[in-house]
Design an enzyme around this catalytic site. Structure first.
Site, PDB file in Angstrom:
ATOM      1  N   LYS A   1      33.197  79.277  25.043  1.00 54.61           N
ATOM      2  CA  LYS A   1      34.374  79.494  24.909  1.00 54.61           C
ATOM      3  C   LYS A   1      34.908  81.003  24.830  1.00 54.61           C
ATOM      4  CE  LYS A   1      35.294  78.523  20.331  1.00 54.61           C
ATOM      5  NZ  LYS A   1      35.807  77.851  19.008  1.00 54.61           N
TER       6      LYS A   1
ATOM      7  N   ASN B   1      39.715  73.061  38.784  1.00 50.33           N
ATOM      8  CA  ASN B   1      38.289  73.270  38.539  1.00 50.33           C
ATOM      9  C   ASN B   1      37.566  72.746  39.687  1.00 50.33           C
ATOM     10  OD1 ASN B   1      35.737  74.668  37.267  1.00 50.33           O
ATOM     11  ND2 ASN B   1      35.244  72.591  36.661  1.00 50.33           N
TER      12      ASN B   1
ATOM     13  N   ILE C   1      37.759  75.762  28.556  1.00 54.02           N
ATOM     14  CA  ILE C   1      39.173  76.153  28.508  1.00 54.02           C
ATOM     15  C   ILE C   1      39.628  75.531  27.131  1.00 54.02           C
ATOM     16  CG2 ILE C   1      41.510  76.110  29.609  1.00 54.02           C
ATOM     17  CD1 ILE C   1      39.259  77.833  31.019  1.00 54.02           C
TER      18      ILE C   1
ATOM     19  N   HIS D   1      33.515  71.577  40.519  1.00 57.04           N
ATOM     20  CA  HIS D   1      32.343  71.355  39.690  1.00 57.04           C
ATOM     21  C   HIS D   1      31.306  70.749  40.870  1.00 57.04           C
ATOM     22  CE1 HIS D   1      29.782  70.070  36.668  1.00 57.04           C
ATOM     23  NE2 HIS D   1      29.377  68.975  37.114  1.00 57.04           N
TER      24      HIS D   1
ATOM     25  N   ARG E   1      33.197  79.277  31.064  1.00 61.69           N
ATOM     26  CA  ARG E   1      33.495  78.753  29.528  1.00 61.69           C
ATOM     27  C   ARG E   1      34.409  77.764  29.548  1.00 61.69           C
ATOM     28  NH1 ARG E   1      32.249  83.247  25.925  1.00 61.69           N
ATOM     29  NH2 ARG E   1      31.077  84.817  27.313  1.00 61.69           N
TER      30      ARG E   1
ATOM     31  N   SER F   1      31.810  83.041  45.512  1.00 57.86           N
ATOM     32  CA  SER F   1      31.716  82.461  46.866  1.00 57.86           C
ATOM     33  C   SER F   1      32.992  81.702  47.038  1.00 57.86           C
ATOM     34  CB  SER F   1      30.454  82.100  47.028  1.00 57.86           C
ATOM     35  OG  SER F   1      30.288  80.890  46.619  1.00 57.86           O
TER      36      SER F   1
END
Ligand code: GRF
Length: 195
Positions: free
Chosen positions: A65, A109, A95, A111, A93, A13
């Protein structure tokens, strides 16, 4: 035109919100490739719908990972797609190298908490269980830690009485879909276009 790649493991989304804002190319940045560690992830279906090249990368034997070989494959695909930066949109995962080294300071990212509170998995559930009055989402640069990189922007949402983990997550996601395109646009605006 600034080019970015998107990595995700889920329904996508956040990617949809980004693609809707950026696909016309009028904002000077565009998503040009979508990669997933899950063959049947919704984000890959969405990418195809937006006619953006999509690839499944077999993650290798680890749970949290990618194998170094799989990350190498990701780096190669991102380089071939000539991306300037990378957007994680529900990529589940951590990085590692070589991806971190290939795009230093250029991996974003989102969060679902007000970092540094509640890093890690199911942050919305952590917030409900902790009984905090306020939750939210954070866009940050990715470094070698888990949800520890430089914060680029945050949005706050209230935790309401009677909230479940699911109802809070739904409210946080609405905030995410506004925050991520805004911060990605700002970030892209600070990069020099290739052409
Ligand atoms: C979002 O809540 C994001 O904060 C977290 O993973 C979820 C991805 O959702 N990193 P979606 O696949 O973008 O819908």
């Amino acid at each position: 035109m600034i080019r970015f790649g998107v990595l995700g493991s889920g329904k996508g989304s956040n990617f949809r919100a980004l693609a809707e804002v950026f696909r016309a190319g009028t904002l000077g940045a565009q998503p040009v490739i979508v990669l997933s560690d899950l063959e049947h992830a919704g984000i890959l279906d969405l990418g195809r719908k937006f006619e953006i090249p999509c690839h499944f990368i077999a993650p290798g034997p680890f749970r949290t990972k990618m194998s170094p070989e799989a990350e190498g494959e990701i780096v190669q695909l991102l380089r071939e797609a000539q991306v300037d930066f990378v957007v994680l949109a529900g990529f589940m995962r951590v990085i590692k190298e070589p991806l971190l080294n290939a795009f230093p300071g250029r991996i974003l990212n989102i969060h679902p908490s007000l970092l540094p509170a509640f890093p890690g998995l199911e942050a919305w559930r952590q917030a409900v269980e902790a009984g905090v009055p306020e939750a939210g989402c954070t866009v940050h640069l990715v470094d070698s830690g888990v949800d520890t990189g430089k914060i680029l922007g945050q949005s706050r949402v209230p935790v309401l009485s009677g909230d479940t983990a699911e109802s809070l997550h739904a409210r946080i996601q609405i905030a995410e879909h506004e925050l991520y395109p805004r911060i990605v646009r700002e970030f892209a605006g600070h990069l020099l276009p290739r052409d």
